[in-house]
Design an enzyme around this catalytic site. Structure first.
Site, PDB file in Angstrom:
ATOM      1  N   CYS A 166     -21.070  -4.690  -8.300  1.00 47.13           N
ATOM      2  CA  CYS A 166     -20.047  -3.963  -9.060  1.00 47.13           C
ATOM      3  C   CYS A 166     -20.600  -3.500 -10.402  1.00 47.13           C
ATOM      4  CB  CYS A 166     -18.821  -4.832  -9.270  1.00 47.13           C
ATOM      5  SG  CYS A 166     -19.123  -6.177 -10.398  1.00 47.13           S
TER       6      CYS A 166
ATOM      7  N   GLU B 283     -16.851   5.243  -5.065  1.00 52.26           N
ATOM      8  CA  GLU B 283     -17.822   4.147  -5.189  1.00 52.26           C
ATOM      9  C   GLU B 283     -18.563   4.066  -3.853  1.00 52.26           C
ATOM     10  OE1 GLU B 283     -16.278   0.092  -5.157  1.00 52.26           O
ATOM     11  OE2 GLU B 283     -17.846  -0.530  -6.540  1.00 52.26           O
TER      12      GLU B 283
HETATM   13  P1  NAD Z   1     -12.668  -5.859  -0.259  1.00 55.01           P
HETATM   14  O1  NAD Z   1     -11.605  -5.350  -1.157  1.00 55.01           O
HETATM   15  O2  NAD Z   1     -12.853  -5.204   1.074  1.00 55.01           O
HETATM   16  O3  NAD Z   1     -12.395  -7.413   0.085  1.00 55.01           O
HETATM   17  C1  NAD Z   1     -12.210  -8.362  -0.931  1.00 55.01           C
HETATM   18  C2  NAD Z   1     -11.339  -9.487  -0.382  1.00 55.01           C
HETATM   19  O4  NAD Z   1     -10.062  -8.965  -0.036  1.00 55.01           O
HETATM   20  C3  NAD Z   1     -11.890 -10.152   0.871  1.00 55.01           C
HETATM   21  O5  NAD Z   1     -11.711 -11.534   0.769  1.00 55.01           O
HETATM   22  C4  NAD Z   1     -11.052  -9.551   1.985  1.00 55.01           C
HETATM   23  O6  NAD Z   1     -10.884 -10.434   3.074  1.00 55.01           O
HETATM   24  C5  NAD Z   1      -9.731  -9.286   1.310  1.00 55.01           C
HETATM   25  N1  NAD Z   1      -9.013  -8.137   1.888  1.00 55.01           N
HETATM   26  C6  NAD Z   1      -9.573  -7.004   2.382  1.00 55.01           C
HETATM   27  N2  NAD Z   1      -8.614  -6.164   2.813  1.00 55.01           N
HETATM   28  C7  NAD Z   1      -7.421  -6.780   2.578  1.00 55.01           C
HETATM   29  C8  NAD Z   1      -6.066  -6.401   2.804  1.00 55.01           C
HETATM   30  N3  NAD Z   1      -5.742  -5.228   3.342  1.00 55.01           N
HETATM   31  N4  NAD Z   1      -5.103  -7.262   2.433  1.00 55.01           N
HETATM   32  C9  NAD Z   1      -5.408  -8.451   1.881  1.00 55.01           C
HETATM   33  N5  NAD Z   1      -6.684  -8.853   1.654  1.00 55.01           N
HETATM   34  C10 NAD Z   1      -7.680  -8.033   1.992  1.00 55.01           C
HETATM   35  O7  NAD Z   1     -14.025  -5.869  -1.106  1.00 55.01           O
HETATM   36  P2  NAD Z   1     -15.499  -6.185  -0.617  1.00 55.01           P
HETATM   37  O8  NAD Z   1     -15.987  -5.066   0.240  1.00 55.01           O
HETATM   38  O9  NAD Z   1     -15.597  -7.553  -0.086  1.00 55.01           O
HETATM   39  O10 NAD Z   1     -16.285  -6.177  -2.016  1.00 55.01           O
HETATM   40  C11 NAD Z   1     -16.820  -5.022  -2.589  1.00 55.01           C
HETATM   41  C12 NAD Z   1     -15.934  -4.497  -3.698  1.00 55.01           C
HETATM   42  O11 NAD Z   1     -15.753  -5.508  -4.687  1.00 55.01           O
HETATM   43  C13 NAD Z   1     -16.542  -3.325  -4.438  1.00 55.01           C
HETATM   44  O12 NAD Z   1     -15.538  -2.367  -4.664  1.00 55.01           O
HETATM   45  C14 NAD Z   1     -17.024  -3.924  -5.755  1.00 55.01           C
HETATM   46  O13 NAD Z   1     -17.116  -3.011  -6.816  1.00 55.01           O
HETATM   47  C15 NAD Z   1     -15.976  -4.950  -5.981  1.00 55.01           C
HETATM   48  N6  NAD Z   1     -16.411  -5.983  -6.912  1.00 55.01           N
HETATM   49  C16 NAD Z   1     -15.866  -5.982  -8.170  1.00 55.01           C
HETATM   50  C17 NAD Z   1     -16.253  -6.927  -9.095  1.00 55.01           C
HETATM   51  C18 NAD Z   1     -15.648  -6.940 -10.479  1.00 55.01           C
HETATM   52  O14 NAD Z   1     -15.807  -7.921 -11.194  1.00 55.01           O
HETATM   53  N7  NAD Z   1     -14.960  -5.882 -10.876  1.00 55.01           N
HETATM   54  C19 NAD Z   1     -17.207  -7.885  -8.742  1.00 55.01           C
HETATM   55  C20 NAD Z   1     -17.734  -7.874  -7.453  1.00 55.01           C
HETATM   56  C21 NAD Z   1     -17.324  -6.905  -6.536  1.00 55.01           C
END
Ligand code: NAD
Length: 499
Positions: free
Chosen positions: A281, A384
């Protein structure tokens, strides 16, 4: 095939829903384990077990809780190689990157050793006649942490550590892509002396997440992941009366001024743009050289560096620069966005669309790509990409570069490379982005500062780790105490004495 589990009451517990998700080795493209997807009923039972364990832990003095953190630090050092291998195997990042992931998580556990200091309250002696006033920080109770795939050790530790140090019980919902390290960390916490049931892990998808968001026992929700899900979780948690902090996606700009050290800027862009296959991120995904001459010089420096990057599996040794992306779907999405960029008219100056790795043809590898002459109206600029793709947007002036970063919907991190102190200071002061680097490409604050973005990169008020985390995971209670001596007249309290 290996079947993974939940972690309940201090032990691994098999799932009972009958639903599973595949956990892949991204380097080979093979499914290596089945992960149970918890039902709402299973999730509710896990929450209720955490609630039963929390009061005793919450009443444990902070110094004893800090000792668990101390022991955890030692155990993580002891198991570092094993943890890093498990992390790389499911995530795909190189072993040095996996150790970095663990190390940055471990630093927050080290910070949590300061719990007795951080949890000290405030006290006013003689706020009125015979009246003292004090405030204390008490745990919320049971909190949930819903985490992303890209830092499977660091992200859970940033939340679980402070939540536990504050006396809460935690239910962690790791990413379904790489759940093994969170389970190993849960075991290590128990070995470190954490009472059983205080740290529970529920594996699952939306069904488990929604159960966490709806259960009245859950008092606080920490989420890290993509912006649409962050927004959803924030609104549902808040609508249910819970405290929430939800961290979302990013599109981080690095501005290169004409006076910058161009070699330093190019090295920084390559490390920050392509490290961990761009799945950070805080990755830099947009380079903004100021002026045509700066842009030409920068592209000349970048191209040979990018062309010599080595992409490979984590098993191929330390000279691998980055590994595969996390899933086949992620690879297809990234390749689709690269095509979109070409169709939108951006110039693909490093083109690895035909990249394959001998012996790993089924792995989720994406070669490094560099776009030049990207414009703000293009999809590849707005989205992104979360892959090894760097876009260059040429700006005519410093003001135009600043405006670009400020107008983007995300506001996680940004950086400026310059030798001019005035420009750097102006940038740091005016930019509407949460974390700023000056000649530092990935300005990730250390454990004792706080980490968080602005705009669509963060929903909520308090950041991750640092002093904010102790605020997020506690509630303030303020006590006003009056004792009879000094204000008692004729056996009655004299309220006037308070005036
Ligand atoms: P994601 O949003 O797909 O998933 C994150 C979590 O949400 C997972 O545990 C997943 O099981 C859950 N989830 C997914 N879809 C859901 C839904 N419809 N309803 C409820 N829960 C759901 O993210 P990812 O692909 O695992 O991670 C990458 C993203 O995280 C990127 O956008 C990155 O920029 C972001 N990120 C942000 C930070 C920060 O501090 N801002 C840090 C690390 C990663």
């Amino acid at each position: 095939m290996k079947e993974l589990s939940h972690f309940v009451g201090g032990a691994r517990v098999a799932g009972t829903s009958g639903r599973f998700s595949d956990v892949f080795n991204p380097a080979t493209g093979e499914s290596e384990a089945k992960l149970p997807m918890a039902s709402a009923d299973e999730t509710n039972a896990i929450i209720e077990a955490a609630a039963a364990a929390q009061p005793e832990w919450g009443a444990t003095n902070p110094q004893k809780r800090a000792r668990v953190m101390m022991a955890m630090v030692s155990l993580m050092h002891r198991d570092m190689d094993k943890l890093a291998e498990a992390l790389s195997r499911e995530h795909g990042k190189t072993l040095p990157d996996a150790k970095g992931d663990l190390q940055r998580g471990l630093e927050v556990i080290e910070y949590c050793i300061a719990a007795p200091q951080m949890l000290k309250g405030e006290y006013t002696d003689s706020a009125g006649p015979g009246i003292d006033m004090y405030s204390m920080r008490q745990p919320l109770g049971v909190v949930a942490a819903i985490m992303p795939f890209n830092f499977p050790a660091m992200m859970p530790l940033w939340h679980v550590g402070p939540a536990l140090a504050c006396g809460n019980a935690v239910v962690l919902k790791p990413s379904e892509r790489d759940p093994s390290v969170p389970l190993m960390l849960a075991e290590l916490f128990v070995e470190a002396g954490l009472p059983e049931g205080v740290f529970q892990v529920v594996n699952g998808d939306k069904e488990a997440v929604d159960a966490l968001l709806d259960h009245e026992i859950i008092q606080g929700v920490s989420f890290v992941g993509s912006t649409p899900i962050a927004q959803y979780i924030y609104s549902r948690a808040c609508a249910n009366g819970k405290r929430a902090q939800c961290f979302g996606g990013a599109k981080n700009h690095l501005i290169v001024m004409p006076d910058a050290d161009m070699d330093q800027a190019a090295d920084a862009l390559v490390g920050a743009g392509y490290g961990a296959a761009g799945e950070r991120c805080m990755a830099i995904s947009v380079a903004v050289p100021v002026g045509e001459e700066t842009a030409d010089r920068l592209i000349d420096k970048l191209v040979p560096r990018i062309e010599t990057l080595k992409v490979g599996p984590y098993t191929a040794g330390d000279d691998v620069d980055f590994g595969p992306v996390v899933t086949r779907e992620a690879k297809e999405r990234i390749m689709g966005l690269i095509e979109t960029g070409v169709n939108e008219g951006a110039e693909l100056v490093v083109d690895n669309r035909n990249f394959t790795l001998q012996g790993y043809e089924d792995g989720f590898f994406v070669g490094p790509h560099l776009f030049d002459r990207v414009t703000p109206d293009m999809q590849i600029y707005k989205t992104e990409i979360f892959g090894p793709v760097l876009s260059t947007v040429r700006a005519g002036s410093y003001e135009e570069a600043l405006r670009l970063a400020m107008d983007h919907e995300y506001g996680n991190g940004t950086a400026i490379f310059t030798r001019d102190g005035d420009t750097a200071r102006d940038f740091a002061s005016r930019v509407n982005i949460g974390m700023v680097g000056i000649n530092v490409p990935i300005p990730v604050p250390l454990a004792y500062h706080t980490f968080g973005g602005w705009k669509k990169s963060m929903f909520g008020d308090l950041n991750q780790h640092g002093p904010d985390s102790f605020k997020f995971y506690t509630r303030t209670k303020t006590v006003t105490a009056r004792w009879p001596s000094g204000i008692k007249e004729g056996g009655e309290f004299n309220f006037k004495a308070m005036d």
